[in-house]
Scaffold this motif. Structure first.
Motif, PDB file in Angstrom:
ATOM      1  N   PRO A 216       0.812  -1.226   0.000  1.00 13.79           N
ATOM      2  CA  PRO A 216       0.000   0.000   0.000  1.00 13.79           C
ATOM      3  C   PRO A 216       0.843   1.273   0.000  1.00 13.79           C
ATOM      4  O   PRO A 216       0.362   2.313   0.412  1.00 13.79           O
ATOM      5  N   ASP A 217       2.101   1.174  -0.425  1.00 10.08           N
ATOM      6  CA  ASP A 217       3.045   2.278  -0.233  1.00 10.08           C
ATOM      7  C   ASP A 217       2.985   3.369  -1.296  1.00 10.08           C
ATOM      8  O   ASP A 217       3.504   4.460  -1.090  1.00 10.08           O
ATOM      9  N   SER A 218       2.396   3.088  -2.439  1.00 10.01           N
ATOM     10  CA  SER A 218       2.369   4.069  -3.518  1.00 10.01           C
ATOM     11  C   SER A 218       1.493   5.269  -3.153  1.00 10.01           C
ATOM     12  O   SER A 218       0.490   5.125  -2.440  1.00 10.01           O
ATOM     13  N   PRO A 219       1.851   6.468  -3.659  1.00  9.74           N
ATOM     14  CA  PRO A 219       0.983   7.641  -3.463  1.00  9.74           C
ATOM     15  C   PRO A 219      -0.440   7.424  -3.982  1.00  9.74           C
ATOM     16  O   PRO A 219      -1.379   8.057  -3.492  1.00  9.74           O
ATOM     17  N   LEU A 220      -0.617   6.521  -4.952  1.00  6.61           N
ATOM     18  CA  LEU A 220      -1.943   6.262  -5.484  1.00  6.61           C
ATOM     19  C   LEU A 220      -2.880   5.697  -4.430  1.00  6.61           C
ATOM     20  O   LEU A 220      -4.098   5.854  -4.524  1.00  6.61           O
ATOM     21  N   TYR A 221      -2.313   5.057  -3.397  1.00  6.27           N
ATOM     22  CA  TYR A 221      -3.124   4.439  -2.343  1.00  6.27           C
ATOM     23  C   TYR A 221      -3.137   5.266  -1.051  1.00  6.27           C
ATOM     24  O   TYR A 221      -3.707   4.838  -0.059  1.00  6.27           O
ATOM     25  N   SER A 222      -2.507   6.422  -1.077  1.00  8.42           N
ATOM     26  CA  SER A 222      -2.332   7.202   0.150  1.00  8.42           C
ATOM     27  C   SER A 222      -3.473   8.190   0.363  1.00  8.42           C
ATOM     28  O   SER A 222      -3.689   9.090  -0.459  1.00  8.42           O
ATOM     29  N   LYS A 223      -4.172   8.036   1.470  1.00  7.86           N
ATOM     30  CA  LYS A 223      -5.216   9.001   1.817  1.00  7.86           C
ATOM     31  C   LYS A 223      -4.603  10.372   2.100  1.00  7.86           C
ATOM     32  O   LYS A 223      -5.151  11.403   1.690  1.00  7.86           O
ATOM     33  N   LYS A 224      -3.451  10.384   2.752  1.00  6.10           N
ATOM     34  CA  LYS A 224      -2.777  11.631   3.086  1.00  6.10           C
ATOM     35  C   LYS A 224      -2.404  12.422   1.831  1.00  6.10           C
ATOM     36  O   LYS A 224      -2.427  13.652   1.825  1.00  6.10           O
ATOM     37  N   LEU A 225      -2.075  11.696   0.750  1.00  6.35           N
ATOM     38  CA  LEU A 225      -1.682  12.341  -0.501  1.00  6.35           C
ATOM     39  C   LEU A 225      -2.844  12.416  -1.501  1.00  6.35           C
ATOM     40  O   LEU A 225      -2.631  12.617  -2.694  1.00  6.35           O
ATOM     41  N   ALA A 226      -4.075  12.248  -0.990  1.00  6.85           N
ATOM     42  CA  ALA A 226      -5.288  12.346  -1.823  1.00  6.85           C
ATOM     43  C   ALA A 226      -5.289  11.331  -2.947  1.00  6.85           C
ATOM     44  O   ALA A 226      -5.627  11.631  -4.087  1.00  6.85           O
TER      45      ALA A 226
END
Length: 429
Positions: A216-226
């Motif tokens: 789950p490390d990609s920015p695509l999956y990050s809630k913090k990074l929208a």
């Protein structure tokens, strides 16, 4: 032209345009009025991009999409990347600059904003920082081309567009789809009534993120990074629907797949209903035909978990248009004209080859994403608009960007992911 089974007829029905055609263009891309019918420059796309005005670009970000946009500029002799910046690392900017022959490399976006040699900034950083960075660039007097999504909410998008208008600066969302010759041809067909009135649009964009992104490390999956599919994939099919109807949808029904651990959407579906300003039955002396008058529906779906065909079909009262895969960056479009009797059509297909890659593009690693050479169409159009003193392009207006953002906000509300603080901020605007 009717579809035939023999090879010769098939060859005749396919209109292929030469990207190296050097004949003068019959139309100027930067039109006076965004409501003017869209005219295709597709018979001579290479002339179009080769003859675009001079423009000096700053590249804000050093990721994959910034790589592809910078590579596409190498197809435009007069549009030059003169500076680049990474958010926190001069070393990252210098590596990017060395790859692309950019001499000015900055370790902060603020330094890039202060470079007086930069006319326009391509903002391709992670979109959670878009409002902050675009605001900085506009306040520094830079025109801006901003990657999708333009912002993380309708409120932020409106703030940035209002600021650009106040500063008298060009500012546009990078909906590159609209600038492809194939899509220009579609807009031309629609404006000429080639399929009658549009009554339905079906558009999809699913791509499997596990091909290139680590969960789950990609920015695509990050809630913090929208992160989430609606922001990365959703703008394309939503924009495809909006280009076909004159009004904003009066009904929006959404469903989504939400990752309960990460708090982001992995897939989504929308059904949109578009209102009609006027509906009337017309007696043509043979039969009564119900005119749509702008009324219709759209079915949209997108996601991260699988790979769809990624096509857009536009259905009209007199035929339909198929934008072939990949519909967000297409080179092929088919018109099927309705004939008498159900299921009977005449078909013609147009192919619009991308420009050949230069040696410089090939030697510096090429592109990450499909058909990224087509970003040159967008860059050339923007150069023409800025030279003409325009603050947006007719292909994708600020109004359309705001409509897309409003629909994506509504999707997040309905699937329970629109943050309360964002709602409060929007109410304050």
């Amino acid at each position: 032209m009717a579809e035939k089974n023999d090879a010769n007829a098939t060859e005749l029905m396919s209109a292929t345009f030469n990207p190296h055609e050097t004949a003068p263009l019959d139309v100027v891309f930067a039109q006076a009025d965004p409501s003017t019918p869209y005219a295709s420059y597709a018979s001579s796309p290479n002339s179009f991009i080769q003859s675009c005005p001079s423009l000096k670009w700053g590249i804000c970000g050093t990721g994959r999409i910034c790589n592809d946009f910078t590579q596409s500029l190498k197809l435009l002799p007069h549009s030059v990347p003169v500076a680049c910046a990474a958010m926190t690392s001069a070393a990252s900017a210098e590596k990017f600059g060395e790859k692309h022959g950019i001499s000015k490399c900055y370790g902060s976006y603020e330094e890039l904003s202060e470079d007086l040699n930069v006319d326009i900034v391509y903002v391709g950083n992670v979109h959670v920082f878009r409002r902050e960075v675009v605001e900085m660039m506009l306040n520094a007097g830079k025109h801006c081309l901003v990657e999708k999504p333009f912002a993380c909410s309708h409120a932020d998008a409106k703030f940035l567009f209002d600021l650009a208008a106040e500063k008298n600066l060009f500012c546009s969302e990078g909906m590159w789809t609209r600038y492809f010759p194939a899509v220009e041809r579609v807009r031309e067909i629609l404006s000429e009534g080639g399929i009658g009135e549009v009554v339905a649009v079906n558009s999809d964009f699913h791509f499997p993120t596990n091909d290139s992104e680590k969960y789950p490390d990609s920015p695509l999956y990050s809630k913090k990074l929208a992160g989430g599919a609606s922001r990365y994939a959703g703008p394309y099919p939503v924009a495809a629907a909006l280009c076909c109807f004159p009004a904003f949808p009066d009904k929006i029904a959404c469903a989504g797949v939400v990752d309960p651990d990460l708090g982001i959407d992995l897939a989504g579906s929308m059904s949109l209903s578009f209102p009609s300003p006027e509906i009337q039955a017309i007696d043509d002396s043979e039969t009564k035909l119900l005119q749509a008058k702008g009324r219709g529906v759209a079915s949209i779906n997108f996601g991260f978990m699988g790979e769809s065909e990624e096509e857009t079909t536009i259905v009209g009262t007199k035929g339909r248009i198929l934008i072939h895969s990949p519909a967000h960056c297409p080179t092929k479009v088919t018109l099927k004209s309705k004939m008498e009797g159900r299921g009977n059509t005449e078909s013609v297909t147009w192919d619009f080859p991308l420009p050949d890659l230069t040696e410089d593009i090939t030697n510096s690693g090429g592109f990450y994403y499909p058909n990224s050479a087509g970003l040159a169409y967008e860059a050339a159009a923007i150069a023409r608009c800025i030279e003409a003193g325009k603050l947006e392009t007719p292909q994708f207006t600020k109004e359309e960007s705001l409509k897309v953002m409003e629909i994506l906000d509504e999707f997040l509300r309905q699937v329970g992911l629109f943050e309360e603080e964002e709602i409060e901020e929007e109410n304050r605007k």
